[in-house]
Design a protein around this motif. Structure first.
Motif, PDB file in Angstrom:
ATOM      1  N   ALA A 136       0.737  -1.316  -0.168  1.00 38.29           N
ATOM      2  CA  ALA A 136      -0.057   0.083   0.041  1.00 38.29           C
ATOM      3  C   ALA A 136       0.826   1.226  -0.070  1.00 38.29           C
ATOM      4  N   GLN A 137       1.898   1.347   0.723  1.00 35.33           N
ATOM      5  CA  GLN A 137       3.003   2.484   0.800  1.00 35.33           C
ATOM      6  C   GLN A 137       3.904   2.471  -0.344  1.00 35.33           C
ATOM      7  N   SER A 138       4.098   1.400  -0.921  1.00 36.51           N
ATOM      8  CA  SER A 138       4.795   1.533  -2.050  1.00 36.51           C
ATOM      9  C   SER A 138       4.700   0.655  -3.302  1.00 36.51           C
ATOM     10  N   GLN A 139       4.956  -0.624  -3.663  1.00 31.35           N
ATOM     11  CA  GLN A 139       4.653  -1.301  -4.473  1.00 31.35           C
ATOM     12  C   GLN A 139       4.729  -2.903  -4.228  1.00 31.35           C
ATOM     13  N   ALA A 140       3.991  -3.817  -4.737  1.00 32.08           N
ATOM     14  CA  ALA A 140       3.877  -5.284  -4.291  1.00 32.08           C
ATOM     15  C   ALA A 140       5.423  -5.759  -4.879  1.00 32.08           C
ATOM     16  N   PRO A 141       5.894  -6.749  -4.189  1.00 34.18           N
ATOM     17  CA  PRO A 141       7.208  -7.392  -4.504  1.00 34.18           C
ATOM     18  C   PRO A 141       6.830  -8.058  -5.906  1.00 34.18           C
ATOM     19  N   ARG A 142       7.689  -8.196  -6.891  1.00 33.85           N
ATOM     20  CA  ARG A 142       7.506  -8.625  -8.047  1.00 33.85           C
ATOM     21  C   ARG A 142       8.292  -9.803  -8.358  1.00 33.85           C
ATOM     22  N   TRP A 143       9.280 -10.031  -7.562  1.00 36.69           N
ATOM     23  CA  TRP A 143       9.993 -11.258  -7.381  1.00 36.69           C
ATOM     24  C   TRP A 143      10.657 -11.499  -5.990  1.00 36.69           C
ATOM     25  N   ASN A 144      11.462 -12.505  -5.813  1.00 37.18           N
ATOM     26  CA  ASN A 144      12.141 -12.580  -4.334  1.00 37.18           C
ATOM     27  C   ASN A 144      13.208 -11.585  -4.194  1.00 37.18           C
ATOM     28  N   PHE A 145      13.690 -11.170  -3.218  1.00 32.49           N
ATOM     29  CA  PHE A 145      14.600 -10.256  -2.678  1.00 32.49           C
ATOM     30  C   PHE A 145      14.235  -8.993  -3.083  1.00 32.49           C
ATOM     31  N   SER A 146      12.876  -8.653  -3.089  1.00 34.78           N
ATOM     32  CA  SER A 146      12.541  -7.097  -3.190  1.00 34.78           C
ATOM     33  C   SER A 146      12.875  -6.671  -1.794  1.00 34.78           C
ATOM     34  N   LYS A 147      13.160  -5.323  -1.755  1.00 35.27           N
ATOM     35  CA  LYS A 147      13.728  -4.759  -0.626  1.00 35.27           C
ATOM     36  C   LYS A 147      12.997  -3.561  -0.313  1.00 35.27           C
ATOM     37  N   TYR A 148      12.496  -3.260   0.911  1.00 35.31           N
ATOM     38  CA  TYR A 148      11.811  -2.104   1.451  1.00 35.31           C
ATOM     39  C   TYR A 148      12.643  -1.181   2.481  1.00 35.31           C
ATOM     40  N   VAL A 149      12.869  -0.164   2.387  1.00 30.86           N
ATOM     41  CA  VAL A 149      13.360   0.696   3.499  1.00 30.86           C
ATOM     42  C   VAL A 149      12.287   1.523   4.030  1.00 30.86           C
ATOM     43  N   VAL A 150      12.120   1.018   5.566  1.00 27.16           N
ATOM     44  CA  VAL A 150      11.105   1.984   6.337  1.00 27.16           C
ATOM     45  C   VAL A 150      11.882   2.677   7.341  1.00 27.16           C
ATOM     46  N   ASP A 151      11.398   3.903   7.490  1.00 26.77           N
ATOM     47  CA  ASP A 151      12.108   5.133   8.538  1.00 26.77           C
ATOM     48  C   ASP A 151      11.619   4.567   9.969  1.00 26.77           C
ATOM     49  N   ARG A 152      12.069   5.591  10.871  1.00 26.01           N
ATOM     50  CA  ARG A 152      11.574   5.099  12.027  1.00 26.01           C
ATOM     51  C   ARG A 152      10.196   5.469  12.704  1.00 26.01           C
ATOM     52  N   GLN A 153       9.245   6.271  11.695  1.00 23.01           N
ATOM     53  CA  GLN A 153       8.198   6.156  11.979  1.00 23.01           C
ATOM     54  C   GLN A 153       6.945   5.221  11.212  1.00 23.01           C
ATOM     55  N   GLY A 154       7.796   4.146  10.702  1.00 26.85           N
ATOM     56  CA  GLY A 154       6.949   3.123  10.245  1.00 26.85           C
ATOM     57  C   GLY A 154       6.671   3.566   8.727  1.00 26.85           C
ATOM     58  N   VAL A 156       7.481   3.624   4.763  1.00 23.69           N
ATOM     59  CA  VAL A 156       8.249   3.164   3.535  1.00 23.69           C
ATOM     60  C   VAL A 156       8.579   4.443   2.918  1.00 23.69           C
ATOM     61  N   ILE A 157      10.130   4.601   2.697  1.00 24.84           N
ATOM     62  CA  ILE A 157      10.771   5.684   2.178  1.00 24.84           C
ATOM     63  C   ILE A 157      11.398   5.406   0.752  1.00 24.84           C
ATOM     64  N   ALA A 158      11.650   3.984   0.630  1.00 31.48           N
ATOM     65  CA  ALA A 158      11.963   3.612  -0.896  1.00 31.48           C
ATOM     66  C   ALA A 158      12.004   2.174  -1.000  1.00 31.48           C
ATOM     67  N   SER A 159      11.720   1.671  -2.090  1.00 30.57           N
ATOM     68  CA  SER A 159      11.798   0.194  -2.308  1.00 30.57           C
ATOM     69  C   SER A 159      12.666  -0.107  -3.485  1.00 30.57           C
ATOM     70  N   PHE A 160      13.159  -1.293  -3.558  1.00 31.86           N
ATOM     71  CA  PHE A 160      13.977  -1.661  -4.602  1.00 31.86           C
ATOM     72  C   PHE A 160      13.841  -3.256  -5.036  1.00 31.86           C
ATOM     73  N   SER A 161      14.112  -3.206  -6.307  1.00 34.48           N
ATOM     74  CA  SER A 161      13.842  -4.610  -6.889  1.00 34.48           C
ATOM     75  C   SER A 161      14.747  -5.692  -6.569  1.00 34.48           C
ATOM     76  N   SER A 162      14.527  -6.600  -6.858  1.00 36.88           N
ATOM     77  CA  SER A 162      15.651  -7.938  -6.683  1.00 36.88           C
ATOM     78  C   SER A 162      16.992  -7.761  -7.176  1.00 36.88           C
ATOM     79  N   ARG A 163      16.971  -6.837  -8.318  1.00 39.77           N
ATOM     80  CA  ARG A 163      18.368  -6.768  -9.159  1.00 39.77           C
ATOM     81  C   ARG A 163      19.161  -5.933  -8.293  1.00 39.77           C
ATOM     82  N   THR A 164      18.479  -5.230  -7.262  1.00 42.60           N
ATOM     83  CA  THR A 164      19.141  -3.979  -6.479  1.00 42.60           C
ATOM     84  C   THR A 164      20.244  -4.802  -5.487  1.00 42.60           C
ATOM     85  N   GLN A 165      21.353  -4.648  -5.657  1.00 48.54           N
ATOM     86  CA  GLN A 165      22.272  -5.222  -4.679  1.00 48.54           C
ATOM     87  C   GLN A 165      22.373  -4.655  -3.393  1.00 48.54           C
TER      88      GLN A 165
END
Length: 183
Positions: A136-154, A156-165
């Protein structure tokens, strides 16, 4: 819904809300079974007020070696409060149904020390509440190892695809932004 069932009777009796109900972000309300344990991960208790990276994992995926980089990221920033939560999922048909096998991949093969849950649904109507809120806050994972960075307030400030190391500069910048956020 369960929160309303708990809070409404407290409100009607004039008692104060439990502190976690008033302070816990929606994203962190709930528990997950801990991998290879009888214990649960209380998301609010363990992660509220902390920067967090949530990643959906799978043991038999081409991106599985990212566990090594995720552990390095965790070790690099844990003293600054960073938490990492791995959530194994078979939604993309690349995870074992055996918790011991998943634990071996994580703990033995890659030396993971960050929190790992048991296998969960992360997409579609059966997704766990954590992933419904991440979506709801970003996007659904499209594959394994999708990454979501969450701030101290809970949030989502960024999401990254599986390809992002895990050592990608944009991911590192988002983690540092989450660490710098005020609780």
């Amino acid at each position: 819904m369960w929160l309303r069932a708990l809070v409404l009777p407290i409100f009607l009796t004039g008692l104060a809300l439990p502190s976690w109900a008033a302070e816990c972000p929606v994203l962190l309300q709930g528990e997950l079974p801990r991998l290879r344990s009888k214990d649960s991960i209380d998301l609010c208790q363990q992660f509220s007020g902390k920067p967090l990276v949530v990643v959906n994992t799978a043991s038999f995926c081409g991106f599985t070696p990212q566990f090594k980089g995720l552990e390095a990221l965790y070790q690099r920033y844990r003293e600054q409060g960073l938490e990492v939560l791995g959530v194994p999922s078979d939604d993309f048909k690349q995870e074992s149904d055996d918790g011991e096998e998943i634990a071996k991949v994580c703990y033995v093969n890659y030396g993971v020390t960050f929190s790992m849950s048991e296998t969960q649904r992360i997409t579609g109507p059966q997704a766990i509440p954590l992933f419904k809120e991440l979506t709801a806050q970003s996007q659904a994972p499209r594959w394994n190892f999708s990454k979501y960075v969450v701030d101290r307030q809970g949030q989502v400030i960024a999401s990254f695809s599986s390809r992002t190391q895990p050592d990608d500069l944009a991911l590192i910048a988002a983690v540092e932004q989450a660490i710098a956020s005020v609780p």
